[in-house]
Scaffold this motif. Sequence first.
Motif, PDB file in Angstrom:
ATOM      1  N   GLU A   1       0.845  -1.204   0.000  1.00 19.91           N
ATOM      2  CA  GLU A   1       0.000   0.000   0.000  1.00 19.91           C
ATOM      3  C   GLU A   1       0.878   1.251   0.000  1.00 19.91           C
ATOM      4  OE1 GLU A   1      -2.696   0.126   3.269  1.00 19.91           O
ATOM      5  OE2 GLU A   1      -4.124   1.299   2.092  1.00 19.91           O
ATOM      6  N   GLY A   2       0.507   2.205  -0.824  1.00 21.00           N
ATOM      7  CA  GLY A   2       1.237   3.461  -0.881  1.00 21.00           C
ATOM      8  C   GLY A   2       2.438   3.439  -1.803  1.00 21.00           C
ATOM      9  N   ALA A   3       2.710   2.279  -2.398  1.00 21.24           N
ATOM     10  CA  ALA A   3       3.897   2.164  -3.263  1.00 21.24           C
ATOM     11  C   ALA A   3       3.623   2.730  -4.653  1.00 21.24           C
ATOM     12  CB  ALA A   3       4.298   0.700  -3.382  1.00 21.24           C
ATOM     13  N   VAL A   4       4.690   3.118  -5.312  1.00 22.36           N
ATOM     14  CA  VAL A   4       4.615   3.382  -6.748  1.00 22.36           C
ATOM     15  C   VAL A   4       5.425   2.255  -7.378  1.00 22.36           C
ATOM     16  CG1 VAL A   4       5.112   4.969  -8.629  1.00 22.36           C
ATOM     17  CG2 VAL A   4       4.470   5.867  -6.399  1.00 22.36           C
ATOM     18  N   TYR A   5       4.725   1.249  -7.830  1.00 22.38           N
ATOM     19  CA  TYR A   5       5.377   0.011  -8.280  1.00 22.38           C
ATOM     20  C   TYR A   5       5.500   0.036  -9.803  1.00 22.38           C
ATOM     21  CZ  TYR A   5       6.465  -4.980  -8.436  1.00 22.38           C
ATOM     22  OH  TYR A   5       7.087  -6.197  -8.626  1.00 22.38           O
ATOM     23  N   ALA A   6       6.728  -0.068 -10.281  1.00 23.06           N
ATOM     24  CA  ALA A   6       6.952  -0.085 -11.731  1.00 23.06           C
ATOM     25  C   ALA A   6       7.268  -1.506 -12.176  1.00 23.06           C
ATOM     26  CB  ALA A   6       8.107   0.836 -12.076  1.00 23.06           C
ATOM     27  N   LEU A   7       6.451  -1.999 -13.087  1.00 19.05           N
ATOM     28  CA  LEU A   7       6.709  -3.324 -13.663  1.00 19.05           C
ATOM     29  C   LEU A   7       7.426  -3.095 -14.981  1.00 19.05           C
ATOM     30  CD1 LEU A   7       6.072  -6.428 -13.458  1.00 19.05           C
ATOM     31  CD2 LEU A   7       4.145  -5.950 -14.949  1.00 19.05           C
ATOM     32  N   VAL A   8       8.689  -3.479 -15.035  1.00 21.79           N
ATOM     33  CA  VAL A   8       9.466  -3.221 -16.247  1.00 21.79           C
ATOM     34  C   VAL A   8       9.814  -4.543 -16.930  1.00 21.79           C
ATOM     35  CG1 VAL A   8      10.408  -1.049 -15.388  1.00 21.79           C
ATOM     36  CG2 VAL A   8      11.675  -3.157 -15.003  1.00 21.79           C
ATOM     37  N   GLY A   9      10.214  -4.420 -18.164  1.00 24.11           N
ATOM     38  CA  GLY A   9      10.587  -5.608 -18.927  1.00 24.11           C
ATOM     39  C   GLY A   9      10.576  -5.278 -20.400  1.00 24.11           C
TER      40      GLY A   9
ATOM     41  N   GLY B   1       1.214  15.022 -12.651  1.00 26.73           N
ATOM     42  CA  GLY B   1      -0.140  14.728 -12.163  1.00 26.73           C
ATOM     43  C   GLY B   1      -0.157  13.490 -11.283  1.00 26.73           C
ATOM     44  N   LEU B   2       0.619  12.491 -11.674  1.00 26.85           N
ATOM     45  CA  LEU B   2       0.688  11.250 -10.896  1.00 26.85           C
ATOM     46  C   LEU B   2       1.376  11.471  -9.557  1.00 26.85           C
ATOM     47  CD1 LEU B   2       1.733   8.227 -13.134  1.00 26.85           C
ATOM     48  CD2 LEU B   2      -0.322   8.495 -11.763  1.00 26.85           C
ATOM     49  N   ILE B   3       2.488  12.173  -9.593  1.00 20.79           N
ATOM     50  CA  ILE B   3       3.260  12.396  -8.361  1.00 20.79           C
ATOM     51  C   ILE B   3       2.399  13.110  -7.320  1.00 20.79           C
ATOM     52  CG2 ILE B   3       5.226  13.684  -7.394  1.00 20.79           C
ATOM     53  CD1 ILE B   3       6.751  13.011  -9.984  1.00 20.79           C
ATOM     54  N   GLU B   4       1.565  14.037  -7.816  1.00 19.77           N
ATOM     55  CA  GLU B   4       0.697  14.760  -6.878  1.00 19.77           C
ATOM     56  C   GLU B   4      -0.309  13.822  -6.206  1.00 19.77           C
ATOM     57  OE1 GLU B   4      -0.986  18.059  -9.008  1.00 19.77           O
ATOM     58  OE2 GLU B   4       1.014  18.878  -9.376  1.00 19.77           O
ATOM     59  N   ARG B   5      -0.695  12.755  -6.931  1.00 15.28           N
ATOM     60  CA  ARG B   5      -1.658  11.807  -6.371  1.00 15.28           C
ATOM     61  C   ARG B   5      -0.979  10.742  -5.513  1.00 15.28           C
ATOM     62  NH1 ARG B   5      -3.824  15.002  -8.774  1.00 15.28           N
ATOM     63  NH2 ARG B   5      -3.895  15.780  -6.672  1.00 15.28           N
ATOM     64  N   ALA B   6       0.331  10.545  -5.742  1.00 10.17           N
ATOM     65  CA  ALA B   6       1.044   9.409  -5.132  1.00 10.17           C
ATOM     66  C   ALA B   6       0.856   9.281  -3.616  1.00 10.17           C
ATOM     67  CB  ALA B   6       2.517   9.476  -5.490  1.00 10.17           C
ATOM     68  N   PRO B   7       0.876  10.364  -2.833  1.00  6.05           N
ATOM     69  CA  PRO B   7       0.772  10.181  -1.383  1.00  6.05           C
ATOM     70  C   PRO B   7      -0.546   9.563  -0.917  1.00  6.05           C
ATOM     71  CG  PRO B   7       1.492  12.413  -1.922  1.00  6.05           C
ATOM     72  CD  PRO B   7       1.055  11.781  -3.184  1.00  6.05           C
TER      73      PRO B   7
ATOM     74  N   ILE C   1      10.250   6.520 -15.077  1.00  5.08           N
ATOM     75  CA  ILE C   1       9.702   5.882 -13.870  1.00  5.08           C
ATOM     76  C   ILE C   1      10.717   5.870 -12.725  1.00  5.08           C
ATOM     77  CG2 ILE C   1       8.025   4.453 -15.096  1.00  5.08           C
ATOM     78  CD1 ILE C   1       9.937   2.096 -14.509  1.00  5.08           C
ATOM     79  N   GLU C   2      12.000   5.926 -13.073  1.00  5.79           N
ATOM     80  CA  GLU C   2      13.029   5.891 -12.033  1.00  5.79           C
ATOM     81  C   GLU C   2      12.877   7.057 -11.063  1.00  5.79           C
ATOM     82  OE1 GLU C   2      17.032   5.997 -13.519  1.00  5.79           O
ATOM     83  OE2 GLU C   2      17.788   5.038 -11.705  1.00  5.79           O
ATOM     84  N   SER C   3      12.417   8.185 -11.624  1.00  9.06           N
ATOM     85  CA  SER C   3      12.357   9.392 -10.794  1.00  9.06           C
ATOM     86  C   SER C   3      11.286   9.306  -9.710  1.00  9.06           C
ATOM     87  CB  SER C   3      12.108  10.609 -11.687  1.00  9.06           C
ATOM     88  OG  SER C   3      10.894  10.425 -12.378  1.00  9.06           O
ATOM     89  N   PHE C   4      10.266   8.471  -9.891  1.00  8.95           N
ATOM     90  CA  PHE C   4       9.214   8.505  -8.881  1.00  8.95           C
ATOM     91  C   PHE C   4       8.757   7.133  -8.390  1.00  8.95           C
ATOM     92  CE2 PHE C   4       5.399   7.415 -11.342  1.00  8.95           C
ATOM     93  CZ  PHE C   4       5.866   7.582 -12.642  1.00  8.95           C
ATOM     94  N   SER C   5       9.366   6.045  -8.902  1.00 13.17           N
ATOM     95  CA  SER C   5       8.944   4.713  -8.440  1.00 13.17           C
ATOM     96  C   SER C   5       9.595   4.363  -7.111  1.00 13.17           C
ATOM     97  CB  SER C   5       9.331   3.652  -9.467  1.00 13.17           C
ATOM     98  OG  SER C   5       8.666   3.899 -10.659  1.00 13.17           O
ATOM     99  N   SER C   6       8.843   3.699  -6.258  1.00 17.05           N
ATOM    100  CA  SER C   6       9.420   3.252  -4.984  1.00 17.05           C
ATOM    101  C   SER C   6       9.778   1.767  -5.040  1.00 17.05           C
ATOM    102  CB  SER C   6       8.418   3.492  -3.850  1.00 17.05           C
ATOM    103  OG  SER C   6       7.259   2.724  -4.073  1.00 17.05           O
TER     104      SER C   6
END
Lengths: 264, 313
Positions: free
Chosen positions: B29-37, B172-178, B192-197
């Motif tokens: 919960e609360g993560a910014v999860y990036a699925l890469v590949g 827009g996404l970063i503002e919603r992230a919290p 995605i590197e800049s904002f993924s957790s």
Amino acid sequence: MKQILHIFAKDVRLSWSGILGALALVTAYLSINYYLLAAYPQFRQGGIASGGWLAQLLPIIFLLTLIGWIVLVSSVILGERLAGDTQFWITRPYEWKKLLAAKLLYLVIFVYLPALAAFFILRAEVGPPSHSEITIQGLLGNVLLFITVLVLPAAAIATVTANSTRLTWAIFCAITGMIAATVIPAEMRPDSVPGPLSVNICFAVLLLLCGAVIVLQYARRKTRLSVALLIAIPVLIFAIGLFTPERRPHDRTQQPKATVSRPT
Amino acid sequence: MNFPIRTENLSRRFGRTVAVDRVDLAVPEGAVYALVGPNGAGKTTLVKMIMNILLPTAGRAEVLGIDSRLLAGKAFNRIGYVSENQELPEGMTTGGMLDYFRAFYPTWDRTLEEQLVHQFDLPLKRQLKHLSRGMKMKAAFASSLAYRPSLIVLDEPFTGLDPLVRDELIEGLIERAPETTIFLSSHDLAEIESFSSHVGYLEQGRLLFSEEMSVLSARFREVTVTLASPSPLPTNLPASWLQPQTADCVVRFVLSDFNEQESQRELAERFPSVRDICFDPMTLRSIFLAIARSGRSRASSAQDQAVAREEVA
């Protein structure tokens, strides 16, 4: 109910030109009938053949109205298409029963109601049926069945197609399939034709399977299964036509009488 | 800890092709999860199964505590989904679409909607079919953020967009992230590197790793070993050494289990004539490329071996 009306209102907003077109065709059909009934007294008994050149337009307008209804219903179904996996609405809080109800409401209001209104208006003008065996209820039932037999398969096909081009091809294939399913058995067994019960079973198969496809698509979006069910319809009708034990002799000597179209 | 998305052995086959293979995933919960590949890794198939657009052939997924196969109707009140392939109601104007969707969501926030329209500079009176791809994506974002979903799922949201639009969307996404959990698939690594957790790496349908970004960054190092004299690469290199190369007195590779003391010691053992060892931190893009290339070389060498075996047979 709120969601049903919301979707319905959206469909009306997006298809108002089609709705107006279909209503204009119904109005034109009624107006021509009215004019002919007033201007040509023999039209009441003789039908199209006794109504002059204007009467010749009636079957064309009738056909255009049917096509217009099919286009209207199909385009509204394609507005929230069911085939595919990129539609906008499948990840929104749509409830399938309400979506289906909204489409049915549209069908009732813009196809059945104008058809019923036209039927009763014309009936009021033409008067009661001259033949004692024909009842108003029977005529009304035939009109409703006719529209259902026409619109329901088109709606079912629309639920398994992704766009109007594919829909057009699918309808063309369906018509070809149905013609083949009825003509080939008749050619293979020229001595007799299926009896009335078999014909009724064919209608029931058509309506039940089309209805099942529509519900299945809205509830589960199982397009492959739905397509298989639709393909099964002409196959079953073909089988009933060929193998039904309930048959009556086909009197080749009795040619069909020249039919005279009369106002509904 | 809560996991808005959790999968167990999630698999999907298309005929003989395995698109997603036994994926176990947990998005906190609360993560910014990036699925890469890489392309064709199975990212979109995985996302579609999570969103109940596709059914899994094996395994299961749970989204906000609901079995993904039951995800429908009101469950989407709390989920925002945007995909690069997703259609919009093209016959509507942007404003008409927002008006239409507003009635579906009890939590729709008019103030936030207006803010998003202003932020994305959306033309409310233009029909969606007349908008550019970037504008359509912005409209899709606005319509999926305005009800403050507790989970936002994005499938390749930045593909084919110009940098300006990408920046606007990310902002827009970063503002919603919290206030939400974000799960996105992408191969747009720099963004995605800049904002993924958190990050998960999918290759040929298998999830090779899934971990916090900080852990991943700490684990990977680009290693440069300078030797006193030219030396061939030692045999039996550990699997954690990716893409080893040698040129004269220099050996380079990517280390996927970096631990400063342990790594120093191991290198000293393997290269007795070592003169200097340099561990450079890596960007997500370099990590991704190293894994993808080593995966491909492993796959091609396995294929070569199979062909050789067939020829021998």
